[in-house]
Each structure stands twice: as structure tokens, then as C-alpha cells.
Design a protein around this motif. Structure first.
Motif, short mmCIF file in Angstrom:
data_model
loop_
_atom_site.label_atom_id
_atom_site.label_comp_id
_atom_site.label_asym_id
_atom_site.label_seq_id
_atom_site.Cartn_x
_atom_site.Cartn_y
_atom_site.Cartn_z
N MET A 235 12.88 -6.80 45.66
CA MET A 235 13.44 -6.31 44.20
C MET A 235 12.71 -6.77 43.72
O MET A 235 12.09 -6.58 42.45
CB MET A 235 14.93 -7.49 43.34
N GLU A 236 12.09 -8.23 43.76
CA GLU A 236 10.79 -8.68 42.50
C GLU A 236 9.37 -7.46 42.96
O GLU A 236 8.55 -7.81 41.80
CB GLU A 236 10.04 -10.40 43.44
N MET A 237 8.60 -6.88 43.76
CA MET A 237 7.84 -6.43 43.80
C MET A 237 8.77 -5.13 43.20
O MET A 237 7.28 -4.66 42.27
CB MET A 237 7.39 -5.85 45.83
N LEU A 238 9.25 -4.73 43.87
CA LEU A 238 10.36 -3.37 42.72
C LEU A 238 9.39 -3.71 41.84
O LEU A 238 9.25 -2.72 40.80
CB LEU A 238 11.25 -2.99 43.31
N LYS A 239 10.65 -4.57 41.04
CA LYS A 239 9.88 -5.17 39.12
C LYS A 239 8.78 -5.31 38.75
O LYS A 239 8.66 -4.66 38.00
CB LYS A 239 10.99 -6.58 38.99
N ALA A 240 7.86 -5.98 40.10
CA ALA A 240 6.81 -5.49 39.53
C ALA A 240 6.01 -4.49 39.19
O ALA A 240 5.21 -4.45 38.16
CB ALA A 240 6.08 -6.19 40.46
N GLU B 65 16.14 -13.42 51.55
CA GLU B 65 15.71 -13.37 50.69
C GLU B 65 13.80 -12.39 50.89
O GLU B 65 13.82 -12.48 49.80
CB GLU B 65 14.52 -15.46 51.96
N SER B 66 14.27 -11.68 51.85
CA SER B 66 13.74 -10.70 51.98
C SER B 66 14.49 -9.35 50.65
O SER B 66 13.61 -8.63 50.22
CB SER B 66 14.31 -9.82 53.44
#
Length: 95
Positions: free
Chosen positions: A85-90, A79-80
Motif C-alpha cells: 500500500m505504501e508503494m502504491l501511494k508513492a 506487513e507485506s
């Protein structure tokens, strides 16, 4: 800093966990050892202080915490990782 990372899984290890273990091992200069539940119980009873114990067995994790051993569970790690990865994509999409 950990000298050893013990991994005790009842489920099959996935690619994300394998990558995370590799990063943890590199960061801490620690050896990763995959163990079964019996060996994990022995390690916990030994109470090593400079290890990280990763398991999907809640009872083993609870015992390790009682003994003062650093722990983590694969579901939380995954989950972490996914959030990171979502933050990096954003961040990458903003440029």
C-alpha cells in the motif's frame, strides 16, 4: 495453486487479513476454512499438498513446514500488505 486455505488463529481476524484471504481465495479458486488448533493439527498430520496453512501459532506453522505444507503467518501477510500500500501511494503521488 491451492485448493484450500486453512486459517487457524488465536487472535481475532482483522480487516486487512480478511481482504488478503479474499484475494488469495479468488486468485487460487480456493475455499477458505477457519479451523481450531486441534483440527489444524489433524490437517497437518494428513499432509495435504495443495493447501495453504495460515496461522499465528509458530509451533503449528513449523509442523506444517516439516510436512511440506505451504504456510504463512498473519503478521508477515499484514506487513507485506502495508508495504504494498505504501508503494502504491508513492507511485500515485508521483503522477
Amino acid at each position: 495453486m491451492y485448493t484450500k486455505i486453512y486459517l487457524c488463529l488465536s487472535e481475532k481476524e482483522d480487516e486487512v487479513l480478511t481482504r488478503q484471504l479474499s484475494m488469495l481465495s479468488e486468485r487460487h479458486h480456493a475455499e477458505v476454512e477457519r479451523v481450531d488448533a486441534d483440527k489444524a493439527a489433524q490437517i497437518i498430520e494428513g499432509g495435504e499438498g495443495d493447501v495453504l496453512f495460515i496461522s499465528d501459532d509458530k509451533a503449528l506453522l513449523a509442523k506444517a513446514v516439516e510436512r511440506g505444507i505451504a504456510t504463512n503467518d498473519p503478521a508477515s501477510m499484514k506487513e507485506s500488505y502495508e508495504k504494498a500500500m505504501e508503494m502504491l501511494k508513492a507511485i500515485g503521488g508521483r503522477r
